[in-house]
Design an enzyme around this catalytic site. Sequence first.
Site, PDB file in Angstrom:
ATOM      1  N   ASP A 162      -4.802   3.548  -1.684  1.00 39.49           N
ATOM      2  CA  ASP A 162      -5.842   3.819  -0.687  1.00 39.49           C
ATOM      3  C   ASP A 162      -6.410   5.222  -0.852  1.00 39.49           C
ATOM      4  O   ASP A 162      -5.751   6.213  -0.529  1.00 39.49           O
ATOM      5  CB  ASP A 162      -5.253   3.666   0.717  1.00 39.49           C
ATOM      6  CG  ASP A 162      -5.069   2.210   1.100  1.00 39.49           C
ATOM      7  OD1 ASP A 162      -6.036   1.440   0.964  1.00 39.49           O
ATOM      8  OD2 ASP A 162      -3.956   1.847   1.530  1.00 39.49           O
ATOM      9  N   HIS A 191      -1.293  -1.295  -4.325  1.00 42.25           N
ATOM     10  CA  HIS A 191      -2.553  -0.975  -3.636  1.00 42.25           C
ATOM     11  C   HIS A 191      -2.615   0.524  -3.348  1.00 42.25           C
ATOM     12  O   HIS A 191      -1.701   1.093  -2.742  1.00 42.25           O
ATOM     13  CB  HIS A 191      -2.614  -1.786  -2.340  1.00 42.25           C
ATOM     14  CG  HIS A 191      -3.901  -1.673  -1.583  1.00 42.25           C
ATOM     15  ND1 HIS A 191      -5.028  -2.411  -1.904  1.00 42.25           N
ATOM     16  CD2 HIS A 191      -4.247  -0.921  -0.506  1.00 42.25           C
ATOM     17  CE1 HIS A 191      -6.000  -2.128  -1.057  1.00 42.25           C
ATOM     18  NE2 HIS A 191      -5.562  -1.217  -0.198  1.00 42.25           N
ATOM     19  N   HIS A 239      -8.488   1.017  -3.711  1.00 41.64           N
ATOM     20  CA  HIS A 239      -9.379   0.776  -2.573  1.00 41.64           C
ATOM     21  C   HIS A 239     -10.040   2.093  -2.182  1.00 41.64           C
ATOM     22  O   HIS A 239      -9.376   2.974  -1.640  1.00 41.64           O
ATOM     23  CB  HIS A 239      -8.522   0.206  -1.426  1.00 41.64           C
ATOM     24  CG  HIS A 239      -9.270  -0.031  -0.147  1.00 41.64           C
ATOM     25  ND1 HIS A 239      -8.617  -0.270   1.046  1.00 41.64           N
ATOM     26  CD2 HIS A 239     -10.598  -0.096   0.140  1.00 41.64           C
ATOM     27  CE1 HIS A 239      -9.512  -0.453   2.005  1.00 41.64           C
ATOM     28  NE2 HIS A 239     -10.716  -0.338   1.493  1.00 41.64           N
ATOM     29  N   MET A 245      -9.023   7.941   0.368  1.00 43.47           N
ATOM     30  CA  MET A 245      -9.811   8.296   1.558  1.00 43.47           C
ATOM     31  C   MET A 245     -10.377   9.693   1.404  1.00 43.47           C
ATOM     32  O   MET A 245      -9.720  10.571   0.840  1.00 43.47           O
ATOM     33  CB  MET A 245      -8.924   8.248   2.799  1.00 43.47           C
ATOM     34  CG  MET A 245      -8.249   6.906   3.012  1.00 43.47           C
ATOM     35  SD  MET A 245      -7.363   6.888   4.572  1.00 43.47           S
ATOM     36  CE  MET A 245      -6.502   5.314   4.441  1.00 43.47           C
ATOM     37  N   MET A 305     -11.171  -6.388   5.708  1.00 43.49           N
ATOM     38  CA  MET A 305     -10.377  -5.428   6.486  1.00 43.49           C
ATOM     39  C   MET A 305     -10.013  -6.055   7.830  1.00 43.49           C
ATOM     40  O   MET A 305     -10.888  -6.531   8.563  1.00 43.49           O
ATOM     41  CB  MET A 305     -11.169  -4.138   6.730  1.00 43.49           C
ATOM     42  CG  MET A 305     -11.490  -3.316   5.496  1.00 43.49           C
ATOM     43  SD  MET A 305     -10.063  -2.811   4.513  1.00 43.49           S
ATOM     44  CE  MET A 305      -9.114  -1.864   5.712  1.00 43.49           C
ATOM     45  N   ASP A 351      -6.487  -6.692   4.259  1.00 36.78           N
ATOM     46  CA  ASP A 351      -5.956  -5.328   4.311  1.00 36.78           C
ATOM     47  C   ASP A 351      -5.918  -4.833   5.751  1.00 36.78           C
ATOM     48  O   ASP A 351      -6.959  -4.634   6.378  1.00 36.78           O
ATOM     49  CB  ASP A 351      -6.829  -4.410   3.449  1.00 36.78           C
ATOM     50  CG  ASP A 351      -6.202  -3.042   3.244  1.00 36.78           C
ATOM     51  OD1 ASP A 351      -5.095  -2.799   3.764  1.00 36.78           O
ATOM     52  OD2 ASP A 351      -6.840  -2.218   2.554  1.00 36.78           O
ATOM     53  N   SER A 365       0.844  -1.190   0.000  1.00 37.84           N
ATOM     54  CA  SER A 365       0.000   0.000   0.000  1.00 37.84           C
ATOM     55  C   SER A 365       0.881   1.242   0.000  1.00 37.84           C
ATOM     56  O   SER A 365       1.671   1.458   0.929  1.00 37.84           O
ATOM     57  CB  SER A 365      -0.891   0.029   1.250  1.00 37.84           C
ATOM     58  OG  SER A 365      -1.401   1.346   1.396  1.00 37.84           O
ATOM     59  N   MET A 413     -12.143   4.304   0.054  1.00 41.37           N
ATOM     60  CA  MET A 413     -12.755   4.493   1.378  1.00 41.37           C
ATOM     61  C   MET A 413     -13.450   5.838   1.322  1.00 41.37           C
ATOM     62  O   MET A 413     -13.031   6.828   1.954  1.00 41.37           O
ATOM     63  CB  MET A 413     -11.660   4.429   2.459  1.00 41.37           C
ATOM     64  CG  MET A 413     -11.172   3.000   2.670  1.00 41.37           C
ATOM     65  SD  MET A 413      -9.551   2.908   3.457  1.00 41.37           S
ATOM     66  CE  MET A 413      -8.511   3.071   2.006  1.00 41.37           C
TER      67      MET A 413
HETATM   68  C1  DX5 Z   1      -6.165   1.146   5.872  1.00 44.89           C
HETATM   69  C2  DX5 Z   1      -5.735   0.936   4.436  1.00 44.89           C
HETATM   70  C3  DX5 Z   1      -4.622  -0.050   4.307  1.00 44.89           C
HETATM   71  C4  DX5 Z   1      -3.375   0.371   4.999  1.00 44.89           C
HETATM   72  C5  DX5 Z   1      -2.614  -0.829   5.429  1.00 44.89           C
HETATM   73  O1  DX5 Z   1      -7.251   1.978   5.927  1.00 44.89           O
HETATM   74  O2  DX5 Z   1      -6.807   0.472   3.655  1.00 44.89           O
HETATM   75  O3  DX5 Z   1      -4.378  -0.393   2.957  1.00 44.89           O
HETATM   76  O4  DX5 Z   1      -2.533   1.162   4.230  1.00 44.89           O
HETATM   77  O5  DX5 Z   1      -1.513  -0.398   6.162  1.00 44.89           O
HETATM   78  P1  DX5 Z   1      -0.755  -1.348   7.166  1.00 44.89           P
HETATM   79  O6  DX5 Z   1      -0.245  -2.518   6.371  1.00 44.89           O
HETATM   80  O7  DX5 Z   1       0.312  -0.483   7.698  1.00 44.89           O
HETATM   81  O8  DX5 Z   1      -1.749  -1.794   8.198  1.00 44.89           O
HETATM   82 ZN    ZN Z   2      -6.416  -0.455   1.584  1.00 47.07          ZN
END
Ligand code: DX5
Ligand code: ZN
Length: 226
Positions: free
Chosen positions: A39, A37, A70, A41, A141, A176, A12, A72
């Site tokens: 993320d 990956h 991904h 947000m 998750m 994840d 990620s 969010m």
């Molecule tokens: C969390 C994200 C993950 C995150 C994982 O909200 O969706 O992808 O980056 O990070 P680690 O591996 O550090 O838990």
């Molecule tokens: Zn993620």
Amino acid sequence: MTFNRSLKIAPSILSADFADFGREIRAIEDEGADWVHVDVMDGHFVPNLTFGPPAVKAFRKHVTTVMDVHLMISPVDSFIDAYADAGADILTAHLEAGPHIHRTLQAIRAAGMKAGVALNPGTPADAVADLLDMADLVCVMTVNPGFGGQKFIDMTAKVRKLRDMIGDREVHIEIDGGVDPATAPLVVAAGADVLVAGSAVFRCGSVDRPQVYGDNIRAIRAAAGG
Ligand code: DX5
Ligand code: ZN
């Protein structure tokens, strides 16, 4: 993208240097990442904010493997075309992000991407029972989404159940949150085939010391038996 259940490590870039995404993406791919990956947000669905479609489109130029996006965010549907245009290979939306996940998954596939559905830790496996023919990936998750570096929440019973529910369907199970060499074997034994890892890949490395990323990726892969 041809389907297989071999183990895939998806670093990620939430844990990368935000001022140097191009070189960070090239470094993790050179060092053995299977997928990248991304993320996204929105500061609304989760209490943190990262980047949107223009940034993701810029990342695409550096990704030669699979760009796994991904979301969010809530709402999702009005952004699907923008992420298709940005070049996402897989677009994952949260089941909890709105009342119409079925419509969202249909729209993601209609826009030419693989469709993923993500489940927060509090959402049971049964919630996707009627979605398995319209999803290409279920993301379990193992932290509450929003931040990297959180402690792994054990969801192995949910993963095992999902693996049974999926049967012969070509649906990936992605994990994840909090994945590292200690937790990876648990979820892979339960049936997961895609491991997202942020802090466990990027820790102690940099674009100037990319072999550390490689060592970290290999450590997760070896621990998981892949
Ligand atoms: C969390 C994200 C993950 C995150 C994982 O909200 O969706 O992808 O980056 O990070 P680690 O591996 O550090 O838990
Ligand atoms: Zn993620």
